[in-house]
Write a protein that holds these residues in place. Sequence first.
Motif, short mmCIF file in Angstrom:
data_model
loop_
_atom_site.label_atom_id
_atom_site.label_comp_id
_atom_site.label_asym_id
_atom_site.label_seq_id
_atom_site.Cartn_x
_atom_site.Cartn_y
_atom_site.Cartn_z
N LEU A 1 0.82 -1.21 0.00
CA LEU A 1 0.00 0.00 0.00
C LEU A 1 0.85 1.26 0.00
CD1 LEU A 1 -2.76 -1.09 2.54
CD2 LEU A 1 -3.01 -0.81 0.07
N LYS A 2 2.07 1.16 0.52
CA LYS A 2 3.00 2.29 0.46
C LYS A 2 3.15 2.77 -0.97
CE LYS A 2 7.96 3.12 1.20
NZ LYS A 2 9.21 2.56 1.78
N PHE A 3 3.21 1.82 -1.91
CA PHE A 3 3.36 2.18 -3.33
C PHE A 3 2.01 2.34 -4.02
CE2 PHE A 3 7.32 0.12 -2.09
CZ PHE A 3 8.26 1.00 -2.61
N GLY A 4 1.05 1.50 -3.70
CA GLY A 4 -0.24 1.56 -4.37
C GLY A 4 -1.11 2.73 -3.95
N SER A 5 -0.86 3.26 -2.75
CA SER A 5 -1.70 4.34 -2.23
C SER A 5 -1.00 5.70 -2.20
CB SER A 5 -2.16 4.00 -0.80
OG SER A 5 -2.87 2.78 -0.78
N LEU A 6 0.34 5.70 -2.24
CA LEU A 6 1.07 6.96 -2.06
C LEU A 6 2.04 7.24 -3.19
CD1 LEU A 6 1.74 6.45 1.74
CD2 LEU A 6 0.23 8.17 0.75
N GLU B 1 2.68 3.23 11.37
CA GLU B 1 4.12 2.99 11.40
C GLU B 1 4.74 3.18 10.02
OE1 GLU B 1 7.30 -0.55 12.67
OE2 GLU B 1 5.15 -0.92 12.74
N MET B 2 4.07 2.68 8.99
CA MET B 2 4.58 2.82 7.62
C MET B 2 4.65 4.29 7.21
SD MET B 2 3.36 3.57 4.32
CE MET B 2 1.66 3.01 4.14
N MET B 3 3.58 5.04 7.46
CA MET B 3 3.53 6.42 7.00
C MET B 3 4.52 7.31 7.76
SD MET B 3 -0.47 7.03 6.07
CE MET B 3 -0.12 8.50 5.09
N GLU B 4 4.75 7.02 9.02
CA GLU B 4 5.70 7.81 9.79
C GLU B 4 7.14 7.50 9.41
OE1 GLU B 4 4.59 7.14 13.84
OE2 GLU B 4 3.00 8.67 13.80
N ARG C 1 -10.61 10.45 13.13
CA ARG C 1 -9.49 10.44 14.07
C ARG C 1 -8.19 10.65 13.31
NH1 ARG C 1 -7.07 5.13 16.34
NH2 ARG C 1 -9.10 4.33 15.69
N LEU C 2 -7.46 11.72 13.66
CA LEU C 2 -6.18 12.00 13.04
C LEU C 2 -5.13 11.13 13.70
CD1 LEU C 2 -4.58 13.75 11.01
CD2 LEU C 2 -4.29 15.43 12.85
N VAL C 3 -4.67 10.10 12.98
CA VAL C 3 -3.74 9.12 13.53
C VAL C 3 -2.31 9.63 13.46
CG1 VAL C 3 -2.86 6.76 13.32
CG2 VAL C 3 -5.29 7.23 12.94
N THR C 4 -1.95 10.18 12.30
CA THR C 4 -0.62 10.75 12.13
C THR C 4 -0.68 11.81 11.04
OG1 THR C 4 1.74 10.24 11.85
CG2 THR C 4 0.19 9.08 10.41
N LEU D 1 -2.79 10.19 7.99
CA LEU D 1 -3.66 9.02 8.08
C LEU D 1 -4.83 9.33 8.98
CD1 LEU D 1 -4.05 5.92 7.52
CD2 LEU D 1 -2.78 5.52 9.65
N PHE D 2 -6.05 9.04 8.48
CA PHE D 2 -7.27 9.18 9.26
C PHE D 2 -7.87 7.80 9.54
CE2 PHE D 2 -7.36 13.51 7.38
CZ PHE D 2 -7.61 14.24 8.53
N ALA D 3 -8.36 7.61 10.75
CA ALA D 3 -9.12 6.41 11.11
C ALA D 3 -10.53 6.83 11.55
CB ALA D 3 -8.41 5.66 12.23
N ASP D 4 -11.35 5.81 11.88
CA ASP D 4 -12.74 6.05 12.27
C ASP D 4 -13.46 6.88 11.21
OD1 ASP D 4 -11.97 4.71 14.56
OD2 ASP D 4 -11.76 6.54 15.76
N VAL D 5 -13.23 6.50 9.96
CA VAL D 5 -13.80 7.23 8.83
C VAL D 5 -15.04 6.50 8.33
CG1 VAL D 5 -13.41 8.03 6.48
CG2 VAL D 5 -11.57 8.18 8.18
N ASP D 6 -16.08 7.25 8.12
CA ASP D 6 -17.30 6.72 7.49
C ASP D 6 -17.26 7.05 6.01
OD1 ASP D 6 -20.32 7.20 6.55
OD2 ASP D 6 -20.32 5.77 8.22
N ASN D 7 -17.75 6.15 5.20
CA ASN D 7 -17.66 6.34 3.75
C ASN D 7 -18.47 7.53 3.26
OD1 ASN D 7 -16.38 5.22 1.37
ND2 ASN D 7 -18.44 4.75 0.62
#
Length: 477
Positions: free
Chosen positions: A271-276, A305-308, A347-350, A369-375
């Motif tokens: 996902l590091k490559f497919g998403s960013l 951890e990956m994004m940081e 939720r702002l994770v990082t 990175l955001f979590a607790d996201v509704d579509n």
Amino acid sequence: MITDDKLFLGGSWTKPSDPHLLDITSPHDGSLLGRAAQALPADIDRAVAAARKAFDEGPWPRLAPADRIAAVRRLTELRKAHAAEIADLTSTENGSARWFTHAGQTGLTRQADAYLKAAEELAWEEALPGGPQRSIVRREPIGVVAAVIPWNSPFSAALAKVLPALLAGNTVVLKVSPENSLTMNLLARLLEETGLPEGVISVLPADRETSEYLVRHPGVDKIAFTGSTAAGRRIASLAGAQLKRVSLELGGKSAAVLLPDADLDAAVPGLKFGSLLNNGEACIAQTRILAPRDRYEEVVAALKEMMESLRVGDPADEHTFIGPMVRRGQQQRVLDYIRLGVEEGARLVTGGPEVPAGLENGHYVTPTLFADVDNSMRIAREEIFGPVLVVIPYDTEDDAVRIANESEYGLSGGVWSADEARALAFARRIRTGTVTVNGASIGFDGPFGGFKSSGIGREYGAVGLTQYVEYKTVTLQ
């Protein structure tokens, strides 16, 4: 510093109608990289007239397909010989990280090889069997093609349209973004060295107003566009009014679905490559991460951890993974979406809206990175075009299919599972033009394009080539 004070018009370098040159500045630190001429409607008129004459009277559409294939092969070899120069200039001008622009040269070769293979195998004229009379089907060029491309991956977007258009015998006016003036003038010099007949192709940097003038021009027969969905709708309406042929490769908000048995040790680096990829400035970026609820926090922690760990900085540095946004306005757009995500209750994770320390002179965004996201949130529905990911929970596979498909877009997507058959069955249910399984690379022999608001038509390979032909049936007694 580079100074390009002429326009590549009809195959030769010509003085522009406006002598004023646009300053091209570095997205890394704001320094002046060069100055370049910009096209105005008067220049469009000249380019279309040259393309019209070359198509109506010139040799190019009347050459044997093998001769056009040979010319495109020459262009491809020239591009390969200048691969490092292309990659470095794209990084400097666009802010795309060096790893991305240099790796992308292999993709450009695969893209060209697929088009050349398709042209060699296509039945440009064939007799149909059976019936009381004989019928011959011919595949003929459409005419003058207006190819309009965005700034985010200029060589790939340009050649995805220029190569099939030329192989089919069309003439081309390529309209490029002002941000890519220097890079696309390098493409123009390669086209000049290829030795195409006079008038066959022009490469014109220009603003949106001039772009619309080209799209509306009565001398244009087909529009091939890559860009935003909003701009695509406008172009489709203009083309419809004139019954012009049109193909549109538009935006995306693609989902990467982690099935319950997904191996996170493989999926997260993928996902590091497919998403960013390309700083997140990619229409195919899989920026909605769908995670099973019972593994949700595990997925969020692994992505954090990956994004940081991503290095943000000078795109020319081989250790940089995320470079700057292409321009200040794009940086502000992404930062505004990050603020919106907080306001929407995610939720702002990082990450966050603060520019990375020491990089304030550039157009930088901290990977977020955001979590607790509704579509239903805007950060989950709208294309941000930057290094921002959202993680959305799901309960069952049917629920994951619903969320993945609950989007106005349908360009790309991915599925991760330890069971390839399970992943393939899931992929078949996703309403999107391209789906990768366990991080596989997108191929160039198969068609590329989108469902729904992600576009009309397809690029790459045989299907992409036939987007640039008209079909004629000749019947004999």
